[in-house]
Design a protein around this motif. Structure first.
Motif, PDB file in Angstrom:
ATOM      1  N   PHE A   5      41.243  29.663  36.598  1.00  0.00           N
ATOM      2  CA  PHE A   5      40.435  30.564  36.161  1.00  0.00           C
ATOM      3  C   PHE A   5      39.854  31.337  37.261  1.00  0.00           C
ATOM      4  CE2 PHE A   5      36.297  32.604  35.368  1.00  0.00           C
ATOM      5  CZ  PHE A   5      36.392  33.018  33.800  1.00  0.00           C
ATOM      6  N   GLY A   7      37.460  35.666  37.796  1.00  0.00           N
ATOM      7  CA  GLY A   7      36.931  36.499  37.477  1.00  0.00           C
ATOM      8  C   GLY A   7      36.685  37.765  38.567  1.00  0.00           C
ATOM      9  N   GLN A   9      34.327  41.743  38.688  1.00  0.00           N
ATOM     10  CA  GLN A   9      33.191  42.395  37.900  1.00  0.00           C
ATOM     11  C   GLN A   9      33.619  43.548  37.989  1.00  0.00           C
ATOM     12  OE1 GLN A   9      29.091  42.230  39.164  1.00  0.00           O
ATOM     13  NE2 GLN A   9      29.541  40.597  40.959  1.00  0.00           N
ATOM     14  N   GLY A  21      42.449  39.631  48.541  1.00  0.00           N
ATOM     15  CA  GLY A  21      41.795  38.512  48.119  1.00  0.00           C
ATOM     16  C   GLY A  21      41.944  37.724  46.889  1.00  0.00           C
ATOM     17  N   VAL A  40      34.266  40.122  34.239  1.00  0.00           N
ATOM     18  CA  VAL A  40      32.942  39.514  33.975  1.00  0.00           C
ATOM     19  C   VAL A  40      31.739  40.606  33.901  1.00  0.00           C
ATOM     20  CG1 VAL A  40      33.656  37.313  34.951  1.00  0.00           C
ATOM     21  CG2 VAL A  40      32.822  39.062  36.618  1.00  0.00           C
ATOM     22  N   HIS A  43      28.144  39.625  34.285  1.00  0.00           N
ATOM     23  CA  HIS A  43      27.627  39.586  35.714  1.00  0.00           C
ATOM     24  C   HIS A  43      27.373  40.977  36.386  1.00  0.00           C
ATOM     25  CE1 HIS A  43      29.514  35.549  35.946  1.00  0.00           C
ATOM     26  NE2 HIS A  43      28.405  35.350  36.913  1.00  0.00           N
ATOM     27  N   TYR A 128      22.615  34.077  38.342  1.00  0.00           N
ATOM     28  CA  TYR A 128      24.207  34.596  38.216  1.00  0.00           C
ATOM     29  C   TYR A 128      24.973  33.156  38.483  1.00  0.00           C
ATOM     30  CZ  TYR A 128      28.026  37.272  40.672  1.00  0.00           C
ATOM     31  OH  TYR A 128      29.087  37.693  41.129  1.00  0.00           O
ATOM     32  N   ASP A 135      31.577  29.970  33.668  1.00  0.00           N
ATOM     33  CA  ASP A 135      32.701  30.908  33.168  1.00  0.00           C
ATOM     34  C   ASP A 135      33.872  29.647  33.599  1.00  0.00           C
ATOM     35  OD1 ASP A 135      31.514  33.332  33.094  1.00  0.00           O
ATOM     36  OD2 ASP A 135      31.620  33.737  35.082  1.00  0.00           O
ATOM     37  N   ILE A 136      33.527  28.944  34.711  1.00  0.00           N
ATOM     38  CA  ILE A 136      34.857  28.244  35.215  1.00  0.00           C
ATOM     39  C   ILE A 136      34.778  26.682  34.515  1.00  0.00           C
ATOM     40  CG2 ILE A 136      35.234  26.722  37.307  1.00  0.00           C
ATOM     41  CD1 ILE A 136      33.960  29.129  39.075  1.00  0.00           C
ATOM     42  N   VAL A 144      40.252  27.449  41.092  1.00  0.00           N
ATOM     43  CA  VAL A 144      39.637  28.984  41.286  1.00  0.00           C
ATOM     44  C   VAL A 144      40.103  29.655  42.347  1.00  0.00           C
ATOM     45  CG1 VAL A 144      37.567  30.354  40.974  1.00  0.00           C
ATOM     46  CG2 VAL A 144      37.707  27.900  39.816  1.00  0.00           C
ATOM     47  N   ASP A 149      34.047  35.270  50.310  1.00  0.00           N
ATOM     48  CA  ASP A 149      32.889  35.337  50.137  1.00  0.00           C
ATOM     49  C   ASP A 149      32.257  34.464  48.707  1.00  0.00           C
ATOM     50  OD1 ASP A 149      34.238  36.903  48.076  1.00  0.00           O
ATOM     51  OD2 ASP A 149      32.859  38.718  48.192  1.00  0.00           O
ATOM     52  N   GLY A 183      43.885  37.158  54.156  1.00  0.00           N
ATOM     53  CA  GLY A 183      43.214  38.020  53.526  1.00  0.00           C
ATOM     54  C   GLY A 183      42.025  37.651  52.601  1.00  0.00           C
ATOM     55  N   ILE A 186      38.623  40.827  53.579  1.00  0.00           N
ATOM     56  CA  ILE A 186      39.018  42.039  54.138  1.00  0.00           C
ATOM     57  C   ILE A 186      37.868  43.042  54.683  1.00  0.00           C
ATOM     58  CG2 ILE A 186      40.387  44.397  53.573  1.00  0.00           C
ATOM     59  CD1 ILE A 186      42.216  42.053  53.974  1.00  0.00           C
ATOM     60  N   LYS A 195      32.052  43.384  55.285  1.00  0.00           N
ATOM     61  CA  LYS A 195      32.953  42.843  54.164  1.00  0.00           C
ATOM     62  C   LYS A 195      33.463  44.282  53.557  1.00  0.00           C
ATOM     63  CE  LYS A 195      32.115  41.482  50.296  1.00  0.00           C
ATOM     64  NZ  LYS A 195      31.759  40.630  49.153  1.00  0.00           N
TER      65      LYS A 195
HETATM   66  P1  TYM Z   1      33.978  40.503  42.708  1.00  0.00           P
HETATM   67  O1  TYM Z   1      34.057  40.925  41.543  1.00  0.00           O
HETATM   68  O2  TYM Z   1      32.748  40.858  43.719  1.00  0.00           O
HETATM   69  O3  TYM Z   1      35.059  40.338  43.651  1.00  0.00           O
HETATM   70  C1  TYM Z   1      36.550  39.871  42.775  1.00  0.00           C
HETATM   71  C2  TYM Z   1      37.358  39.038  43.673  1.00  0.00           C
HETATM   72  O4  TYM Z   1      37.789  39.767  44.893  1.00  0.00           O
HETATM   73  C3  TYM Z   1      37.262  38.965  46.140  1.00  0.00           C
HETATM   74  N1  TYM Z   1      37.033  39.847  47.187  1.00  0.00           N
HETATM   75  C4  TYM Z   1      37.455  40.135  48.329  1.00  0.00           C
HETATM   76  N2  TYM Z   1      38.628  39.447  49.015  1.00  0.00           N
HETATM   77  C5  TYM Z   1      38.934  39.676  50.048  1.00  0.00           C
HETATM   78  N3  TYM Z   1      38.210  40.711  50.858  1.00  0.00           N
HETATM   79  C6  TYM Z   1      37.278  41.294  50.385  1.00  0.00           C
HETATM   80  N4  TYM Z   1      36.642  42.251  51.118  1.00  0.00           N
HETATM   81  C7  TYM Z   1      36.810  41.063  49.008  1.00  0.00           C
HETATM   82  N5  TYM Z   1      35.591  41.467  48.307  1.00  0.00           N
HETATM   83  C8  TYM Z   1      35.817  40.744  47.234  1.00  0.00           C
HETATM   84  C9  TYM Z   1      36.187  37.935  45.621  1.00  0.00           C
HETATM   85  O5  TYM Z   1      36.136  37.169  46.657  1.00  0.00           O
HETATM   86  C10 TYM Z   1      36.629  37.573  44.252  1.00  0.00           C
HETATM   87  O6  TYM Z   1      37.476  36.687  44.451  1.00  0.00           O
HETATM   88  N6  TYM Z   1      31.144  36.487  41.507  1.00  0.00           N
HETATM   89  C11 TYM Z   1      32.623  36.784  41.481  1.00  0.00           C
HETATM   90  C12 TYM Z   1      33.144  37.105  40.131  1.00  0.00           C
HETATM   91  C13 TYM Z   1      33.112  35.960  39.290  1.00  0.00           C
HETATM   92  C14 TYM Z   1      33.974  34.880  39.348  1.00  0.00           C
HETATM   93  C15 TYM Z   1      33.770  34.054  38.207  1.00  0.00           C
HETATM   94  C16 TYM Z   1      34.820  34.277  40.269  1.00  0.00           C
HETATM   95  C17 TYM Z   1      32.350  35.711  38.144  1.00  0.00           C
HETATM   96  N7  TYM Z   1      32.799  34.394  37.697  1.00  0.00           N
HETATM   97  C18 TYM Z   1      34.420  32.688  37.827  1.00  0.00           C
HETATM   98  C19 TYM Z   1      35.752  33.373  39.987  1.00  0.00           C
HETATM   99  C20 TYM Z   1      35.326  32.532  38.895  1.00  0.00           C
HETATM  100  C21 TYM Z   1      32.570  38.086  42.054  1.00  0.00           C
HETATM  101  O7  TYM Z   1      31.239  38.871  42.193  1.00  0.00           O
HETATM  102  O8  TYM Z   1      33.704  38.652  42.593  1.00  0.00           O
END
Ligand code: TYM
Length: 331
Positions: A5, A7, A9, A21, A40, A43, A128, A135-136, A144, A149, A183, A186, A195
Motif C-alpha cells: 500500500f 499514498g 497527497q 522517492g 489521499v 489527508h 493525521y 490507510d495501511i 509500504v 520523510d 533518492g 531529494i 527537502k
Molecule cells: P506526500 O504526498 O507528501 O509524498 C508522497 C510520497 O513522496 C515521498 N516524497 C519524497 N521522496 C523523496 N524526496 C522528496 N523530496 C520527497 N517528498 C515526498 C514521500 O515520502 C511519499 O512517499 N503522508 C503521506 C501520504 C500518505 C501515505 C499513506 C503514504 C497518506 N497515507 C499511507 C504511505 C502509506 C504524504 O504526505 O506523502
C-alpha cells in the motif's frame, strides 16, 4: 501474494522528488505484490485547500500515478474519500493512540508552526497519522514504499497496529517500510539542505512533474551548487552536486560512481547541462502519458473499479476491528 500500500497527497502537483522517492518504487514493485495505490485527499484537507483546485489535482494525480508506469489491469488505484472504511478505521485507531505520540511527529511540528500564524492549528493535522495508519492497516499491508520523510509515521503505524493487536485481537499485519536505495530524500534546488517540497513558496526550489520541460531544464541549470567544481558525491560537504547526482542517477538508472567517472575532469556546467537534457526528455515523455490519461474515459473507469476493489477488502477489516472493539450489534 503479499500486499503493498502507498499514498500520495493531492495537495499540489507532485515533484520530481515524489517521483524518485515514491512512484518509481511503485512501478518497480507492482508485479511482486497485490498493490493498492491511493490518492489521499482526506489527508490534503488537514491544511486549507481551494475546493476546485483540489478536485483538479485529484484527477491529475490519478493520471500521474498511471503515467509513472502502473498497470491498471493489475493494481488498485483509488481515491481515499470514496472508500468510507479509511475514516471509520481512523477513528478507532485514534482511540488507541496517545496525544503525546502524535504531538511528537516532526511533520506535525513543522506544519503546525506554519499554520499557527494564520487561523490556528487544525485538529486533523494532529490526528493525521491515525488516518495514515488506517490507510495501511485496513488492507493487511505487508510493505509500504515511501520516501525517507514518512519513516516516523510508519513507525507510529507499527506501534498502533501492535497496540491494537495486544489490546483487542490479533488482526493486523505489522507492516514493513521500504525506502528507495537512492533518492529517498531529494533536496530543494536552491537550498540543498532542505527537502524538495511541492508546497515550497519558491517555484525555483522544485520541479513539478507538470512543469513545462524547458522551464524545468532551466531550473536545473540554475540549481545551487557547491564552491569547488568537482562532480563528486559528498552529501556533507557538497550537498548541491550530490542532490543533482542523485536525481541524474534515479532518472537514468546509471549508478552514482559511474556518473562520477563519466564527469571526471568536467565542470559543473557540462554536468548540469546534461542533467537538464535528461530532465527535459523525461518530463516531455511523462507528460504525454499524463495527457493521454487525462483525456481518456479510461481514467474514471479505473478509479471506479479501484474504489470497488478497495472497499470490498477494507470493509472486511473494518468489520473485524468493530467486532474486536465490541462496536455495534452481533452479526
Ligand atoms: P506526500 O504526498 O507528501 O509524498 C508522497 C510520497 O513522496 C515521498 N516524497 C519524497 N521522496 C523523496 N524526496 C522528496 N523530496 C520527497 N517528498 C515526498 C514521500 O515520502 C511519499 O512517499 N503522508 C503521506 C501520504 C500518505 C501515505 C499513506 C503514504 C497518506 N497515507 C499511507 C504511505 C502509506 C504524504 O504526505 O506523502
Amino acid at each position: 501474494m503479499k500486499t503493498l500500500f502507498s499514498g500520495v497527497q493531492p495537495s499540489g502537483i507532485p515533484t520530481i522528488g515524489n517521483y524518485i522517492g515514491a512512484y518509481k518504487q511503485f512501478t518497480e514493485l507492482q508485479d511482486q505484490y497485490d498493490s493498492y495505490f491511493c490518492i489521499v485527499d482526506q489527508h490534503a484537507v488537514t491544511v486549507p485547500q481551494d475546493r476546485l483546485k483540489l478536485r483538479e489535482n485529484i484527477r491529475k494525480l490519478a493520471a500521474i500515478y498511471l503515467a509513472s508506469g502502473l498497470n491498471p489491469e493489475k493494481i488498485t488505484l483509488f481515491i481515499q474519500s470514496e472508500v468510507a472504511a479509511h475514516a471509520k478505521a481512523a477513528w478507532m485507531l485514534q482511540c488507541v493512540g496517545y496525544v503525546g505520540e502524535f504531538e511528537r511527529m516532526t511533520q506535525y511540528k513543522d506544519k503546525s508552526r506554519k499554520q499557527s500564524t494564520k487561523d490556528g492549528i487544525s485538529l486533523g493535522l494532529l490526528t493525521y497519522p491515525a488516518l495514515m495508519a488506517s490507510d495501511i492497516l485496513i488492507y493487511g499491508s505487508d510493505i509500504v514504499p515511501v520516501g525517507d520523510d514518512q519513516g516516523q509515521h510508519l513507525e507510529l503505524t507499527r506501534n498502533l497496529a501492535e497496540r491494537f493487536n495486544n489490546k483487542y485481537n490479533d488482526i493486523f499485519t505489522v507492516p514493513e517500510v521500504k525506502h528507495p536505495e537512492v533518492g529517498g530524500r531529494i533536496m530543494s534546488l536552491n537550498d540543498p539542505t532542505k527537502k524538495m517540497s511541492k508546497s515550497d513558496d519558491n517555484q525555483k526550489s522544485f520541479i513539478s512533474l507538470l512543469d513545462e520541460p524547458r522551464l524545468a531544464a532551466k531550473k536545473i541549470r540554475s540549481a545551487v551548487t557547491d564552491s569547488d567544481s568537482e562532480v563528486k558525491y559528498d552529501k556533507e560537504n557538497k550537498p548541491g552536486i550530490s542532490n543533482l547526482l542523485t536525481i541524474y542517477s534515479s532518472l537514468t538508472d546509471e549508478s552514482i560512481p559511474s556518473l562520477e567517472k563519466k564527469y571526471d575532469g568536467e565542470n559543473y556546467g557540462t554536468f548540469k547541462g546534461d542533467l537538464a537534457g535528461v530532465v527535459e526528455t523525461f518530463l516531455t515523455e511523462f507528460q504525454e502519458k499524463v495527457n493521454y490519461y487525462l483525456e481518456s474515459d479510461e481514467l474514471d473507469e479505473i478509479l471506479d473499479r479501484g474504489r470497488d476493489n478497495a472497499s470490498r477488502k477494507a470493509d472486511k477489516m473494518v468489520a473485524k476491528m468493530e467486532r474486536a472493539m465490541g462496536l455495534g450489534r452481533k452479526r
